[in-house]
Design a protein around this motif. Structure first.
Motif: not given
Length: 392
Positions: A200, A203, A220, A240, A242
């Motif tokens: 994992r 961001w 990405i 991800w 984000i």
């Protein structure tokens, strides 16, 4: 909460642009020094240019009663137009004063839509000269401020007094924003699910241009291409998260990022997206992540990174800004062009995915500084007390 003694110092705290990181710092200070009597005035973090120039006007004529109370000490963020505020409210000029720099306008990248102006820079120099002490959250912040101020004053046509830079240097000190206490950080270690074979990547920054969304998109895209070139059974399971606060104008890169990660043929998964308003849920995301990533072009301390690191995330950071100050440069990826960084990031993510698959976890990374209040609090206390004449 400790009961405040009657003879405790009375302090006024001014936050002229009370952004999330400024609010975080303000609460840490007031909670950590709860034996002081704090009065706080804050302005919302919007309309930057007006807020930076107009805060003295707003406060002087709307909050005069609060500003003219009897205080022993004044603590202000660098967004406060202190020289103008002292002109409007002369009582403030008598107080021992600390100005805290969360950032400085000299090292802040200019957006293509922003007009370059020296006024925010010059105002911050005026405020720093008014203060008895100026504190910075990192050496990177301090050095870039002094270098910028020196260049700005040198560019002025005439009548610049001598010795201003010596004055600023003599009163400057580095004192980072403390992060959550150990008891608070325990919340972060409770993940949404057990950490598993997947990798994992978190961001967790403001959704604005200075946090490098263009660089994130490029990384990405590159990772997406490399994974698609691999056999499906050989692909690592990369997910991800984000997260971050967004504002009226969201950089278009985020739409492209979401489209890539939600595509039917995406070799990666998007597990969390957008702003997480629940502190508990946000801390759980920190606890579930393996890597915390920065692509920033502006970070003077990096609280989001440091919080995630405290929750045992492996920091994947560019070799620029403040990051080499906090972590060994060997864990920072090279800072270069967007294309070169994207390739370097993709390669590093695949390396870390293989490492986790082999070892079951990623190695622990130690920071050079202890950001706990227990470590930084005595320095804040000593700094403030020194301006009060070591008042008991």
């Amino acid at each position: 909460m400790t009961q405040t003694p009657e003879n405790a110092p009375k302090a006024l705290l001014l936050s002229a642009y009370d952004a999330q990181s400024h609010r975080y710092w303000r609460k840490q200070i007031c909670q950590g020094l709860d034996q002081w009597q704090w009065s706080e005035l804050c302005l919302p973090p919007r309309y930057f240019s007006w807020r930076q120039r107009g805060n003295s006007l707003s406060w002087a004529f709307k909050e005069r009663e609060t500003l003219t109370q009897e205080y022993d000490f004044l603590l202000a963020t660098s967004m406060v137009d202190l020289s103008a505020l002292r002109g409007f409210v002369p009582e403030l000029a008598q107080l021992p004063t600390v100005v805290y720099f969360h950032e400085n306008q000299f090292a802040y990248p200019q957006n293509a839509q922003q007009l370059s102006s020296i006024e925010p820079q010059l105002t911050s120099v005026y405020s720093a000269l008014c203060a008895d002490k100026i504190l910075f959250n990192s050496l990177f912040n301090l050095n870039s401020f002094l270098a910028g101020a020196r260049a700005l004053l040198k560019a002025m046509p005439d009548q610049v007094p001598k010795g201003l830079m010596d004055r600023l240097s003599a009163k400057a000190e580095v004192l980072p924003v403390p992060i959550a206490s150990q008891s608070d950080r325990e919340l972060m270690t409770a993940p949404l699910g057990q950490k598993s074979h997947c990798l994992r990547i978190l961001w967790n920054h403001r959704w604005e241009y200075d946090k490098g969304p263009e660089r994130l998109l490029a990384a990405i895209e590159r990772l997406d291409q490399q994974l698609k070139s691999m056999a499906k059974e050989a692909r690592p399971d990369i997910r991800w998260l984000i997260l971050g606060q967004s504002f009226r104008k969201v950089p278009g890169e985020f739409t492209k990022i979401e489209r890539i990660l939600r595509a039917d043929d995406s070799p990666m998964a998007l597990e969390a997206w957008g702003y997480e308003s629940s502190v508990e849920a946000y801390h759980s995301h920190l606890g579930s992540a393996d890597i915390v990533l920065s692509t920033a072009e502006h970070d003077f301390q990096g609280l989001a990174i440091l919080e995630a690191h405290a929750a045992a995330c492996y920091p994947l950071l560019p070799q620029r800004l403040v990051y080499p100050e906090w972590f060994q440069e060997s864990i920072c990826y090279p800072s270069s062009t967007i294309e070169e960084e994207a390739q370097g990031l993709a390669d590093e993510v695949l390396r870390l995915a293989a490492l986790k698959a082999e070892q079951g976890d990623l190695p622990k990374v130690h920071s050079r500084v202890d950001f706990n209040w227990s470590s930084l609090g005595p320095s804040y206390q000593a700094c403030f007390d020194s301006l009060l004449g070591n008042r008991p």
